[in-house]
Enzyme design. Structure first.
Site, PDB file in Angstrom:
ATOM      1  CD  GLU A  48      32.812  50.791  39.704  1.00 56.22           C
ATOM      2  OE1 GLU A  48      31.926  50.339  39.198  1.00 56.22           O
ATOM      3  OE2 GLU A  48      32.627  50.141  40.941  1.00 56.22           O
ATOM      4  CG  ASP A  76      34.688  52.238  43.054  1.00 58.26           C
ATOM      5  OD1 ASP A  76      33.650  53.138  42.279  1.00 58.26           O
ATOM      6  OD2 ASP A  76      35.324  51.106  42.839  1.00 58.26           O
ATOM      7  CD  GLU A 105      34.481  50.353  46.674  1.00 56.94           C
ATOM      8  OE1 GLU A 105      33.206  49.463  46.466  1.00 56.94           O
ATOM      9  OE2 GLU A 105      35.313  50.025  46.867  1.00 56.94           O
TER      10      GLU A 105
END
Length: 325
Positions: A121, A123, A125
């Site tokens: 993953e 990210d 955010e």
């Protein structure tokens, strides 16, 4: 709006600056980024599909603007995902965050994620805030489910603009050697695939996601302030530019693709800009967390090469510049 790395006015103290340093700061703030993005927006129906909270996933008639929301109708939020997975690429999301006066506990995100149980993953955010404060940006990278072994690589930053007032572009460059995060074409973080990372460096084909959800347990002051759904709806807008190596599930993964993925080698000026951004804007890094062992993160022991100010680059034509200036 141009991203200028003045994130924390408290840090502006003449004790820390010489005249030369001030000149350097003013110079890098006006340099044109050398990365030129092709801003061809991908329509929703051609590239994406609802993931959850389908009634709160809507798009414009031409499909180029997507909105997702969290409200009383969708108290757990909503999201969408790409129809295809990608094996490396350069992915840009133009995002406008919810402009509620308080968004405590809300998490909006743009990320790449693999489908396996032991996930890879990458990210972006955005963590909600209480009244009078700002959104916090968090980036994270992990491979083979390393976050489950507490080997997530989180960093947090304050932003020098209000990301709820206009669209800004957030870019992930991912190839076999490195991952670079950009905000409005300014590099803010580089993760190199150094010796010792092994499977912690993302290498699996990943899909794109845009989500908004309830992160009350951790997002705002470690869970002190939770989502108040009565203060919704919390609406996030997205548009996407995708330049990636698409994986065709019907055939074996190709060794090459017809998309030219940048190798991500930054110029001295770009590294200088990134150094300033990290110095002014970064508020947390896993490498500096005394409660976590640096031995688990081989890249934390790798020092940045010496940075020298190169001559100012020639102006570069960029679709992003005209949109975000």
């Amino acid at each position: 709006m141009r991203f200028i790395p003045i994130c924390n006015p408290i840090k502006i103290n003449m004790v820390y600056f010489t005249y030369v340093q001030l000149i350097i700061l003013c110079t890098i703030a006006t340099l044109k980024p050398s990365i030129a993005l092709n801003l061809s927006i991908v329509p929703f129906d051609e590239a994406f599909a609802p993931l959850y909270g389908n009634q709160s996933v809507v798009h414009s008639n031409d499909g180029k603007l997507i909105q997702i929301s969290m409200d009383q109708r969708s108290p757990y939020g909503s999201g969408f995902t790409s129809q295809y997975a990608y094996n490396h690429g350069m992915f840009t999301a133009l995002i406008k965050l919810p402009n509620n006066s308080s968004s405590a506990g809300v998490v909006a995100s743009f990320y790449l994620q693999s489908k396996e149980l032991m996930q890879d993953e990458i990210d972006f955010e955005f963590l909600g805030h209480v009244d009078g404060e700002k959104w916090v940006l968090q980036t994270n990278v992990y491979g083979n489910g390393s976050n489950q072994q507490h080997r997530g690589r989180e960093e947090r930053y304050t932003l020098p603009f209000d990301p709820s007032q206009d669209f800004h572009n957030y870019t992930i460059l991912w190839n076999t050697g490195r991952i670079i995060f950009y905000v409005d074409e300014w590099p803010i973080r580089e993760v190199e695939n150094v010796n010792g990372m092994g499977g912690d460096f993302p290498s699996k084909p990943m899909s794109l996601y845009g989500t908004i959800w309830d992160g009350s347990d951790w997002a705002t002051y470690k869970g002190k302030y939770r989502v108040d759904i009565q203060r919704g709806p919390f609406v996030t807008g997205y548009s996407f530019v995708i330049n990636g190596c698409r994986v065709d599930k019907s055939v074996s993964m190709p060794d090459e693709c017809d998309v030219a993925i940048p190798i991500g080698l930054m110029t001295s000026n770009e590294r200088l800009r990134m150094k300033w951004v990290r110095g002014w804007c970064m508020t947390y890094s896993y490498c500096n967390d005394k409660d976590r062992s640096r031995d688990s993160f081989p890249e934390c022991g790798v020092e940045d090469p010496g940075i020298q100010l190169a001559p100012a680059p020639q102006p570069v034509s960029s679709g992003a510049s005209s949109r975000f200036m």
